[in-house]
Design an enzyme around this catalytic site. Sequence first.
Site, mmCIF file in Angstrom:
data_model
loop_
_atom_site.group_PDB
_atom_site.id
_atom_site.type_symbol
_atom_site.label_atom_id
_atom_site.label_comp_id
_atom_site.label_asym_id
_atom_site.label_seq_id
_atom_site.Cartn_x
_atom_site.Cartn_y
_atom_site.Cartn_z
ATOM 1 N N ARG A 231 31.693 127.871 34.700
ATOM 2 C CA ARG A 231 31.616 126.914 33.596
ATOM 3 C C ARG A 231 32.959 126.207 33.474
ATOM 4 O O ARG A 231 34.013 126.856 33.538
ATOM 5 C CB ARG A 231 31.281 127.615 32.274
ATOM 6 N N GLU A 259 29.867 116.662 32.255
ATOM 7 C CA GLU A 259 28.759 116.418 33.198
ATOM 8 C C GLU A 259 27.744 115.455 32.595
ATOM 9 O O GLU A 259 27.297 115.671 31.468
ATOM 10 C CB GLU A 259 28.054 117.743 33.534
ATOM 11 N N HIS A 298 27.275 120.211 40.291
ATOM 12 C CA HIS A 298 26.557 121.333 39.651
ATOM 13 C C HIS A 298 25.256 121.672 40.399
ATOM 14 O O HIS A 298 24.161 121.622 39.836
ATOM 15 C CB HIS A 298 26.242 121.020 38.180
HETATM 16 N N1 LIG Z 1 27.070 126.533 38.884
HETATM 17 C C1 LIG Z 1 25.872 127.043 38.640
HETATM 18 O O1 LIG Z 1 24.852 126.403 38.888
HETATM 19 C C2 LIG Z 1 25.744 128.424 38.085
HETATM 20 C C3 LIG Z 1 24.619 129.173 38.410
HETATM 21 C C4 LIG Z 1 24.514 130.485 37.926
HETATM 22 C C5 LIG Z 1 25.507 131.002 37.111
HETATM 23 N N2 LIG Z 1 26.548 130.205 36.776
HETATM 24 C C6 LIG Z 1 27.593 130.726 35.890
HETATM 25 O O2 LIG Z 1 28.287 131.784 36.559
HETATM 26 C C7 LIG Z 1 28.766 132.701 35.596
HETATM 27 C C8 LIG Z 1 28.477 134.119 36.011
HETATM 28 O O3 LIG Z 1 27.082 134.315 36.138
HETATM 29 P P1 LIG Z 1 26.482 135.756 36.413
HETATM 30 O O4 LIG Z 1 25.037 135.577 36.633
HETATM 31 O O5 LIG Z 1 27.285 136.469 37.425
HETATM 32 O O6 LIG Z 1 26.733 136.464 34.992
HETATM 33 P P2 LIG Z 1 26.861 138.016 34.689
HETATM 34 O O7 LIG Z 1 26.597 138.174 33.249
HETATM 35 O O8 LIG Z 1 26.025 138.809 35.647
HETATM 36 O O9 LIG Z 1 28.394 138.339 35.006
HETATM 37 C C9 LIG Z 1 29.440 137.968 34.168
HETATM 38 C C10 LIG Z 1 30.538 139.029 34.292
HETATM 39 O O10 LIG Z 1 31.642 138.630 33.487
HETATM 40 C C11 LIG Z 1 32.111 139.764 32.772
HETATM 41 N N3 LIG Z 1 32.742 139.324 31.518
HETATM 42 C C12 LIG Z 1 32.143 138.806 30.426
HETATM 43 N N4 LIG Z 1 33.060 138.519 29.479
HETATM 44 C C13 LIG Z 1 34.264 138.857 30.002
HETATM 45 C C14 LIG Z 1 35.584 138.792 29.503
HETATM 46 N N5 LIG Z 1 35.849 138.329 28.276
HETATM 47 N N6 LIG Z 1 36.585 139.221 30.303
HETATM 48 C C15 LIG Z 1 36.325 139.744 31.526
HETATM 49 N N7 LIG Z 1 35.076 139.823 32.046
HETATM 50 C C16 LIG Z 1 34.064 139.384 31.301
HETATM 51 C C17 LIG Z 1 30.888 140.622 32.513
HETATM 52 O O11 LIG Z 1 31.241 141.957 32.290
HETATM 53 C C18 LIG Z 1 30.110 140.413 33.813
HETATM 54 O O12 LIG Z 1 30.492 141.372 34.766
HETATM 55 C C19 LIG Z 1 28.143 132.259 34.274
HETATM 56 O O13 LIG Z 1 29.059 131.436 33.589
HETATM 57 C C20 LIG Z 1 27.002 131.395 34.671
HETATM 58 O O14 LIG Z 1 26.667 130.461 33.728
HETATM 59 C C21 LIG Z 1 26.707 128.952 37.250
HETATM 60 O O1 LIG Z 2 19.169 125.237 36.152
HETATM 61 C C1 LIG Z 2 20.162 124.995 36.847
HETATM 62 O O2 LIG Z 2 20.121 124.518 37.960
HETATM 63 C C2 LIG Z 2 21.541 125.406 36.300
HETATM 64 C C3 LIG Z 2 21.817 126.817 36.711
HETATM 65 C C4 LIG Z 2 23.044 127.489 36.172
HETATM 66 O O3 LIG Z 2 24.007 126.699 35.648
HETATM 67 C C5 LIG Z 2 22.653 128.628 35.282
HETATM 68 O O4 LIG Z 2 23.176 128.760 34.202
HETATM 69 O O5 LIG Z 2 21.820 129.439 35.686
#
Ligand SMILES: NC(=O)c1ccc[n+]([C@@H]2O[C@H](COP(=O)([O-])OP(=O)(O)OC[C@H]3O[C@@H](n4cnc5c(N)ncnc54)[C@H](O)[C@@H]3O)[C@@H](O)[C@H]2O)c1
Ligand SMILES: O=C(O)CC[C@@H](O)C(=O)O
Length: 418
Positions: A231, A259, A298
């Site tokens: 993010r 975005e 994204h």
């Molecule tokens: N670019 C994209 O399209 C896309 C797609 C999927 C996920 N994401 C983003 O990627 C990130 C991670 O996704 P995920 O599925 O692995 O999530 P998740 O919840 O499985 O993992 C997040 C991790 O961060 C840790 N965490 C939370 N708060 C914390 C803090 N204050 N300090 C230290 N560690 C902390 C948690 O313990 C966990 O291990 C999210 O922000 C999600 O929105 C982006």
């Molecule tokens: O829907 C999407 O493609 C965004 C995915 C990603 O940012 C998420 O939060 O899972």
Amino acid sequence: MRLLIADKLHPRAVEELSALPIEVIYEPDLTKESLEERIAGVGVLVVRSTPVTAAALEKAKTLHLIVRAGAEYQTIDVRAASRRGIYVANCPGKNAAAVAELVMGLLIAVDRRVVDAVTSLRNGQWRRGEYSKAEGLLGKTIGIAGMGAVGREVAHRAKAFGLTVAGFSRSLTPMKAAELGVVHAHSLEDLASKSHILTLHLPITERTRHIVGKRVFAALPPRAIFINAARADLVDQAAMREAVVTRGLRVGLDVYPDEPRDKLEYASDLFGPQTPGAEASGTWSPSDSEGFIYGTPHIAAATDQSQLAVATETVRVIRSFLLEGHVPNVVNVTTTSIANFQVVIRMQDKIGTFANVLSVLKRHGINVEEVTNSVFEGGGASCAKLRVVSRPSEMCLQEIRAFDEVLHVDVVTLPNLA
Ligand SMILES: NC(=O)c1ccc[n+]([C@@H]2O[C@H](COP(=O)([O-])OP(=O)(O)OC[C@H]3O[C@@H](n4cnc5c(N)ncnc54)[C@H](O)[C@@H]3O)[C@@H](O)[C@H]2O)c1
Ligand SMILES: O=C(O)CC[C@@H](O)C(=O)O
């Protein structure tokens, strides 16, 4: 019941949902505003990035369940949903592999300056000498901030590239890190100081907003690589740009603070020269000693594999809700009960018995926090378990026992349920 899909969803999932006992309405182009107009009469709502606001939920008198077909759910006003008793569920981890794949792609693209090399070839140039100066990944350390679903997928792939993996995460203890085969870091700065590459996989919360700022960039070595496919608001953008200029930081991004949602244009000076006063031109490419920013719009989660996995999970959540009354991955039901006692009542399964028991509890000022009721084979008897905050008085229990249909009453102190 009506199911509204207010975002693009894999066609196979739309087809599977259509086979369920629910009317499916597919309107992938709905926006925050138009959703407010379409939500009345809907029982189940599926969204990806379309925001679900408190104003929309005000109009959602028949809504039972919102499924976020993605990892996080910050585009949904979960508090407003909870106030109205609407379940919110997500699809955790289902797009993790796709995100990790893009992270590895950005990493190699940045190290090898793939984008500039391709642009140069497209301009009819053969600048082999210039693009032969990559540092390479083998033997370097990648720091992963957030060892959740995506972080672990990145770790797995990074090891295959011969990188040492270091991790920092809320619940990552040194022992857990050792089990995962990663070097433990006790803070984000500690992680940065151990890494040549830093990649973010944290959720955005009040604690993590702008968690990556000047101090973290200063702890990275010069010419480090920084990847953010999580993010944008995790990062102090000005500090990142400054590190590009002053420390030669090489950056790969998939997420941005501004975005565009419904436009195809994105005017940004992020991808040009970061040095103040430097002129951007169509043919500009960074020198081999300069920092720079690469980016993708994204798309980290946007592979067919990932979209199908998310959509399949969305169908599983809805099917379970409709057919079993259970919501997998629910995020807004309290997991810590304030109940201290469980009243166990075996009774004849007759109309009004349960209502009589509840009216006695009400008269004695006892609020029931949770209820389960099992009916025995043959349908003659049932066993209700009522979780309550205060122990019912002996008089209250006697009044319950006095009903002819009540077979047995017991009170157990929680969590001792024997
Ligand atoms: N670019 C994209 O399209 C896309 C797609 C999927 C996920 N994401 C983003 O990627 C990130 C991670 O996704 P995920 O599925 O692995 O999530 P998740 O919840 O499985 O993992 C997040 C991790 O961060 C840790 N965490 C939370 N708060 C914390 C803090 N204050 N300090 C230290 N560690 C902390 C948690 O313990 C966990 O291990 C999210 O922000 C999600 O929105 C982006
Ligand atoms: O829907 C999407 O493609 C965004 C995915 C990603 O940012 C998420 O939060 O899972």
